[in-house]
Design a protein around this motif. Structure first.
Motif, PDB file in Angstrom:
ATOM      1  N   ALA A 144       0.829  -1.208   0.000  1.00  0.00           N
ATOM      2  CA  ALA A 144       0.000   0.000   0.000  1.00  0.00           C
ATOM      3  C   ALA A 144       0.863   1.258   0.000  1.00  0.00           C
ATOM      4  O   ALA A 144       0.587   2.217  -0.723  1.00  0.00           O
ATOM      5  N   GLU A 145       1.913   1.243   0.814  1.00  0.00           N
ATOM      6  CA  GLU A 145       2.814   2.398   0.874  1.00  0.00           C
ATOM      7  C   GLU A 145       3.503   2.612  -0.470  1.00  0.00           C
ATOM      8  O   GLU A 145       3.693   3.749  -0.911  1.00  0.00           O
ATOM      9  N   ALA A 146       3.863   1.506  -1.115  1.00  0.00           N
ATOM     10  CA  ALA A 146       4.525   1.613  -2.418  1.00  0.00           C
ATOM     11  C   ALA A 146       3.605   2.215  -3.459  1.00  0.00           C
ATOM     12  O   ALA A 146       4.010   3.090  -4.233  1.00  0.00           O
ATOM     13  N   LEU A 147       2.356   1.764  -3.496  1.00  0.00           N
ATOM     14  CA  LEU A 147       1.406   2.293  -4.469  1.00  0.00           C
ATOM     15  C   LEU A 147       1.162   3.776  -4.233  1.00  0.00           C
ATOM     16  O   LEU A 147       1.108   4.566  -5.192  1.00  0.00           O
ATOM     17  N   ALA A 148       1.050   4.175  -2.964  1.00  0.00           N
ATOM     18  CA  ALA A 148       0.840   5.590  -2.658  1.00  0.00           C
ATOM     19  C   ALA A 148       2.031   6.424  -3.101  1.00  0.00           C
ATOM     20  O   ALA A 148       1.865   7.519  -3.664  1.00  0.00           O
ATOM     21  N   ALA A 149       3.242   5.912  -2.884  1.00  0.00           N
ATOM     22  CA  ALA A 149       4.439   6.655  -3.265  1.00  0.00           C
ATOM     23  C   ALA A 149       4.583   6.747  -4.778  1.00  0.00           C
ATOM     24  O   ALA A 149       4.906   7.802  -5.324  1.00  0.00           O
ATOM     25  N   VAL A 150       4.342   5.627  -5.460  1.00  0.00           N
ATOM     26  CA  VAL A 150       4.464   5.599  -6.913  1.00  0.00           C
ATOM     27  C   VAL A 150       3.434   6.520  -7.565  1.00  0.00           C
ATOM     28  O   VAL A 150       3.694   7.164  -8.590  1.00  0.00           O
ATOM     29  N   SER A 151       2.255   6.616  -6.947  1.00  0.00           N
ATOM     30  CA  SER A 151       1.175   7.421  -7.515  1.00  0.00           C
ATOM     31  C   SER A 151       1.517   8.908  -7.549  1.00  0.00           C
ATOM     32  O   SER A 151       0.994   9.658  -8.381  1.00  0.00           O
ATOM     33  N   VAL A 152       2.400   9.345  -6.654  1.00  0.00           N
ATOM     34  CA  VAL A 152       2.795  10.754  -6.617  1.00  0.00           C
ATOM     35  C   VAL A 152       3.675  11.053  -7.835  1.00  0.00           C
ATOM     36  O   VAL A 152       4.745  10.465  -8.007  1.00  0.00           O
ATOM     37  N   GLY A 153       3.228  11.923  -8.676  1.00  0.00           N
ATOM     38  CA  GLY A 153       3.994  12.287  -9.866  1.00  0.00           C
ATOM     39  C   GLY A 153       3.854  11.323 -11.021  1.00  0.00           C
ATOM     40  O   GLY A 153       4.533  11.467 -12.039  1.00  0.00           O
ATOM     41  N   LEU A 154       2.958  10.310 -10.866  1.00  0.00           N
ATOM     42  CA  LEU A 154       2.827   9.325 -11.925  1.00  0.00           C
ATOM     43  C   LEU A 154       2.282   9.930 -13.213  1.00  0.00           C
ATOM     44  O   LEU A 154       2.477   9.378 -14.298  1.00  0.00           O
ATOM     45  N   ASP A 155       1.613  11.067 -13.102  1.00  0.00           N
ATOM     46  CA  ASP A 155       1.119  11.742 -14.314  1.00  0.00           C
ATOM     47  C   ASP A 155       2.261  12.338 -15.133  1.00  0.00           C
ATOM     48  O   ASP A 155       2.053  12.784 -16.264  1.00  0.00           O
ATOM     49  N   ARG A 156       3.475  12.342 -14.577  1.00  0.00           N
ATOM     50  CA  ARG A 156       4.636  12.828 -15.321  1.00  0.00           C
ATOM     51  C   ARG A 156       5.429  11.693 -15.963  1.00  0.00           C
ATOM     52  O   ARG A 156       6.464  11.931 -16.577  1.00  0.00           O
ATOM     53  N   LEU A 157       4.950  10.455 -15.804  1.00  0.00           N
ATOM     54  CA  LEU A 157       5.592   9.308 -16.448  1.00  0.00           C
ATOM     55  C   LEU A 157       4.730   8.878 -17.632  1.00  0.00           C
ATOM     56  O   LEU A 157       3.621   8.369 -17.477  1.00  0.00           O
ATOM     57  N   HIS A 158       5.235   9.100 -18.828  1.00  0.00           N
ATOM     58  CA  HIS A 158       4.499   8.823 -20.059  1.00  0.00           C
ATOM     59  C   HIS A 158       5.127   7.611 -20.750  1.00  0.00           C
ATOM     60  O   HIS A 158       6.355   7.511 -20.846  1.00  0.00           O
ATOM     61  N   VAL A 159       4.288   6.709 -21.231  1.00  0.00           N
ATOM     62  CA  VAL A 159       4.766   5.515 -21.921  1.00  0.00           C
ATOM     63  C   VAL A 159       4.344   5.570 -23.383  1.00  0.00           C
ATOM     64  O   VAL A 159       3.163   5.732 -23.695  1.00  0.00           O
ATOM     65  N   LEU A 160       5.323   5.470 -24.262  1.00  0.00           N
ATOM     66  CA  LEU A 160       5.064   5.359 -25.696  1.00  0.00           C
ATOM     67  C   LEU A 160       5.329   3.913 -26.083  1.00  0.00           C
ATOM     68  O   LEU A 160       6.468   3.440 -26.005  1.00  0.00           O
ATOM     69  N   ARG A 161       4.272   3.198 -26.446  1.00  0.00           N
ATOM     70  CA  ARG A 161       4.427   1.785 -26.833  1.00  0.00           C
ATOM     71  C   ARG A 161       4.992   1.725 -28.241  1.00  0.00           C
ATOM     72  O   ARG A 161       4.351   2.126 -29.214  1.00  0.00           O
ATOM     73  N   GLY A 162       6.216   1.242 -28.356  1.00  0.00           N
ATOM     74  CA  GLY A 162       6.885   1.188 -29.642  1.00  0.00           C
ATOM     75  C   GLY A 162       6.402   0.037 -30.498  1.00  0.00           C
ATOM     76  O   GLY A 162       6.102  -1.048 -29.989  1.00  0.00           O
ATOM     77  N   GLY A 163       6.333   0.264 -31.782  1.00  0.00           N
ATOM     78  CA  GLY A 163       5.959  -0.769 -32.742  1.00  0.00           C
ATOM     79  C   GLY A 163       6.996  -0.876 -33.839  1.00  0.00           C
ATOM     80  O   GLY A 163       8.032  -0.202 -33.802  1.00  0.00           O
ATOM     81  N   VAL A 164       6.712  -1.686 -34.847  1.00  0.00           N
ATOM     82  CA  VAL A 164       7.692  -1.930 -35.906  1.00  0.00           C
ATOM     83  C   VAL A 164       7.989  -0.677 -36.717  1.00  0.00           C
ATOM     84  O   VAL A 164       9.040  -0.591 -37.360  1.00  0.00           O
ATOM     85  N   ASP A 165       7.102   0.313 -36.670  1.00  0.00           N
ATOM     86  CA  ASP A 165       7.311   1.537 -37.445  1.00  0.00           C
ATOM     87  C   ASP A 165       7.646   2.758 -36.576  1.00  0.00           C
ATOM     88  O   ASP A 165       7.714   3.873 -37.091  1.00  0.00           O
ATOM     89  N   THR A 166       7.837   2.546 -35.287  1.00  0.00           N
ATOM     90  CA  THR A 166       8.125   3.677 -34.395  1.00  0.00           C
ATOM     91  C   THR A 166       9.577   4.109 -34.566  1.00  0.00           C
ATOM     92  O   THR A 166      10.504   3.341 -34.278  1.00  0.00           O
ATOM     93  N   SER A 167       9.775   5.328 -35.035  1.00  0.00           N
ATOM     94  CA  SER A 167      11.103   5.838 -35.384  1.00  0.00           C
ATOM     95  C   SER A 167      11.532   6.947 -34.428  1.00  0.00           C
ATOM     96  O   SER A 167      10.782   7.349 -33.537  1.00  0.00           O
ATOM     97  N   VAL A 168      12.747   7.449 -34.649  1.00  0.00           N
ATOM     98  CA  VAL A 168      13.237   8.583 -33.862  1.00  0.00           C
ATOM     99  C   VAL A 168      12.320   9.790 -34.048  1.00  0.00           C
ATOM    100  O   VAL A 168      12.071  10.549 -33.099  1.00  0.00           O
ATOM    101  N   THR A 169      11.792   9.972 -35.247  1.00  0.00           N
ATOM    102  CA  THR A 169      10.860  11.079 -35.504  1.00  0.00           C
ATOM    103  C   THR A 169       9.626  10.966 -34.614  1.00  0.00           C
ATOM    104  O   THR A 169       9.142  11.968 -34.069  1.00  0.00           O
ATOM    105  N   ASP A 170       9.114   9.754 -34.429  1.00  0.00           N
ATOM    106  CA  ASP A 170       7.956   9.542 -33.559  1.00  0.00           C
ATOM    107  C   ASP A 170       8.305   9.830 -32.102  1.00  0.00           C
ATOM    108  O   ASP A 170       7.507  10.408 -31.356  1.00  0.00           O
ATOM    109  N   ILE A 171       9.499   9.432 -31.704  1.00  0.00           N
ATOM    110  CA  ILE A 171       9.942   9.687 -30.324  1.00  0.00           C
ATOM    111  C   ILE A 171      10.085  11.187 -30.095  1.00  0.00           C
ATOM    112  O   ILE A 171       9.667  11.717 -29.055  1.00  0.00           O
TER     113      ILE A 171
END
Length: 338
Positions: A144-171
């Motif tokens: 529970a403590e871990a989830l509460a800590a991780v949740s702080v600032g989690l809106d600043r962690l963005h995930v881009l799911r890469g695919g076969v066509d994901t290039s440096v331009t996309d990043i």
């Protein structure tokens, strides 16, 4: 650039740079961007404070050596420091990354008895009960403590799911979107670099493709003034048991190493420690299996050729953040010893 990012024009007299630098300091402002802590010591000390905006940092190692684990802990440290993160994942989905973050945070807070990764994963897979994740984790050590800590600032962690066509331009487009929507330029983590698609011509050899990709990532780091941490896979010669993986064993090594400002390589300590430490210290064998050696193979801003060791806690998807200099003799290859 953000308002707090010092920036001079492309063509400038150094006297003007000095005057502007002095003016900023007199106003109590920073004259240059501070490094971003990795959260690992003494690694930060040898990197002169951590990862610097504008730099390309390469993290290599054999398969299963915890490269994603190490990178995610650096990402978590960036979030804790008030920064944003763009995690470009070609290997893991977003839920898998969340599981790892929660397990690692629990381990850092509650120690080795904290809820392990496999238990966190089981809870997210569903156990037939209609309970929230926080309620489920409340019944686990440190969960529970871990989830509460991780949740702080989690809106600043963005995930881009890469695919076969994901290039440096996309990043690059994703970096700009993160900066536009959140007002912060992110640490960019690429997991992993050999998966980045190459725009245009496809039928090229690995070295040429990596030259294109590495150059693009370095340009991205400089243009957007962000640190880029790129995880690299090894070639076939670099995954042999008992052989120390070096920069030259990374796929597309010459191009990657040329563009990178910092090269970090992880190895199993047992695989790279000199034979006499095993023969005359049999009790050390199990202990060596518990540690990874992180070598700073290239470092434009400080010392290179430094070997650090960190305790593995892979059952909790983490490394212990406090490491030490390796005191034993290391070798590039050793004879097998039971």
């Amino acid at each position: 650039m953000t308002a707090d990012t010092p920036q001079f024009s492309r063509l400038a007299r150094l006297s003007d740079v000095l005057d502007e630098t002095d003016a900023r300091l007199r106003r109590g402002e920073a004259a240059t961007q501070a490094p971003w802590s990795t959260g690992f010591m003494p690694l930060d000390s040898y990197l002169s404070g951590g990862l610097r905006p504008g730099e390309l940092i390469l993290l290599g190692g054999p398969q299963g050596m915890g490269k994603t684990t190490f990178a995610l802990q650096i990402a978590r440290q960036a979030i804790a420091g008030g920064h944003a993160v763009l995690y470009v994942s070609y290997e893991h989905d977003s839920v898998n990354l969340l599981e790892r973050l929660v397990a690692a945070e629990a381990g850092e807070r509650a120690g080795v008895d904290a809820v392990p990764l496999r238990s966190v994963r089981a809870l997210l897979e569903g156990d037939g009960t209609s309970m929230s994740l926080s309620d489920k984790l409340a019944e686990t050590p440190g969960g529970a403590e871990a989830l509460a800590a991780v949740s702080v600032g989690l809106d600043r962690l963005h995930v881009l799911r890469g695919g076969v066509d994901t290039s440096v331009t996309d990043i690059e487009a994703a970096v700009r979107e993160v900066a536009r929507t959140g007002g912060l330029r992110p640490l960019v983590v690429v997991d992993y670099v050999q998966k980045i698609a190459m725009e245009g011509e496809r039928a090229v050899d690995e070295e040429r493709r990596m030259a294109h990709v590495a150059g693009g990532l370095k340009d991205l780091a400089l243009t957007e003034s962000v640190p880029v941490l790129a995880i690299s896979a090894s070639d076939a010669a670099g995954i042999s048991e008992g052989k120390r993986l070096r920069t030259q064993n990374l796929r597309g090594a010459s191009s990657l190493a040329y563009e990178a400002d910092v090269v970090l390589v992880l190895n199993e300590k047992y695989d790279v420690v000199a034979r006499h430490h095993l023969v005359y210290g049999a009790a050390n064998v199990e202990r060596f299996h518990q540690f990874a050696v992180l070598t700073i193979e290239k470092n434009r801003g400080g010392m290179a050729g430094v070997d650090l060791e960190f305790r593995k806690r892979f059952e909790q998807a983490r490394y212990e953040r406090a490491g030490e200099l390796v005191t034993e003799q290391l070798v590039d290859a050793r004879l097998f010893v039971e």
